[in-house]
Design an enzyme around this catalytic site. Structure first.
Site, short mmCIF file in Angstrom:
data_model
loop_
_atom_site.label_atom_id
_atom_site.label_comp_id
_atom_site.label_asym_id
_atom_site.label_seq_id
_atom_site.Cartn_x
_atom_site.Cartn_y
_atom_site.Cartn_z
N LYS A 175 -4.16 19.06 8.85
CA LYS A 175 -3.53 20.36 9.01
C LYS A 175 -2.02 20.28 8.83
O LYS A 175 -1.39 21.18 8.25
CB LYS A 175 -3.88 20.93 10.39
CG LYS A 175 -3.21 22.25 10.72
CD LYS A 175 -3.58 23.36 9.75
CE LYS A 175 -3.00 24.69 10.21
NZ LYS A 175 -3.21 25.76 9.21
N LYS A 244 7.68 24.50 14.80
CA LYS A 244 6.93 23.47 15.54
C LYS A 244 6.10 22.61 14.58
O LYS A 244 6.11 21.39 14.68
CB LYS A 244 6.04 24.16 16.57
CG LYS A 244 5.13 23.24 17.37
CD LYS A 244 3.71 23.18 16.81
CE LYS A 244 3.02 24.51 16.87
NZ LYS A 244 1.60 24.41 16.37
#
Length: 307
Positions: A175, A244
């Site tokens: 991911k 993030k």
């Protein structure tokens, strides 16, 4: 009565609420836990779900728990907290973490949970809240083959494209590679749009020409629908989440011992916007931010070209 596993779901944000609703519609007994927004909790309770007072009590009652949270810090708190999942002592519990998380944290949590007789599966998501509602998300799954066989029928309820990429932690690593690419697209598109408009092109022309070429893709489409067509909610992924994810990707690259100069540039694009107090904006509004840094009002340029 049902012979389906009892499912817990923690994290009912843009993605989680659609995923949980699909599980409820598929007939799985559900326990849910949300955060500040009561609407998805109440909607799921109306579908027959039970609201859990704590992760521990959810773990005591469920066979599988989904986590769909914002970052690894939140995942760690839910699992390790005083009233967390580990505190339940529930042997045989499977936790499916769909958060885009730090693989280092994932590995540590997986070890702790295995010692307690629990299993952590990482299954981060691809696509958007629209696909979450439709049950057609992408899922990249990290776990052993036996566990994958157990959880695949459950994941199939909310995902249309499921890939078993390796052992626990592999999903989160995959991911981050994907988000390195997608956030790279966003930074590139924002700068390209400003370059075109500052050079005398209309925003609409940039969108139309690239959108009709081999350079187009689904990410380009939703990015430009927001940045140029001004569809504010078409690409609901916040700058804070993007910042993030690019930090996690940078840390993964560092741990791998590789040079990652493009990653640094991409990370800084989002860090700068977050530092400017715009973390709650969605990713396509990076185009407005980059334009403003270059003395351009992108929204005004769109309106002028539409007149």
């Amino acid at each position: 009565m049902t012979d389906k596993a009892k499912i817990g779901f923690i994290g009912l944000g843009f993605m989680g609420r659609g995923m949980a609703a699909n599980l409820a519609r598929a007939g799985y007994p559900m326990m849910v836990k949300g955060n500040r927004d009561r609407a998805p909790v109440e909607a799921l309770v109306a579908q027959g779900a039970v609201e859990a007072p704590s992760p521990r009590e959810m773990a005591e009652s469920c066979e599988i728990i989904h986590l769909c949270l914002s970052n690894s810090g939140q995942v760690e708190a839910v699992i390790r907290g005083e009233d967390g999942i580990l505190a339940s002592g529930r042997k045989g519990l499977i936790v499916i973490d769909t958060t885009t998380a730090d693989p280092v944290s994932t590995a540590a949590l997986a070890t702790e949970m295995a010692a307690a007789g629990m299993t952590l599966v990482d299954a981060p998501l691809g696509r958007t809240p629209k696909e979450a509602e439709e049950g057609t998300l992408d899922a990249m799954v990290g776990c052993d083959a036996e566990t994958f066989a157990k959880v695949k029928p459950v994941i199939e309820v909310w995902a249309g494209n499921i890939t078993h990429v390796g052992d626990t932690g592999s999903g989160h690593r995959m991911k981050l590679v994907m988000n390195f690419i997608s956030m790279g697209y966003a930074a590139l598109y924002a700068e390209a749009l400003t370059m075109g408009v500052k050079s005398g092109l209309s925003p609409q022309a940039v969108r139309e020409v690239i959108g009709g070429s081999r350079l187009s893709n689904g990410f380009f489409d939703t990015f430009m629908r927001a940045a140029v067509a001004r569809e504010r909610d078409v690409h609901r992924f916040t700058i804070t989440n993007a910042a993030k994810d690019t930090r996690y990707a940078a840390a993964m690259a560092t741990e791998a011992g590789m040079a990652n100069p493009l990653g640094a540039a991409i990370r800084n694009a989002f860090a700068q916007m977050e530092a400017a107090g715009k973390g709650g904006d969605y990713v396509p509004w990076l185009a407005d931010h980059v334009a403003a840094l270059n003395g351009l009002d992108l929204e005004a340029a769109v309106a002028q070209s539409s007149a």
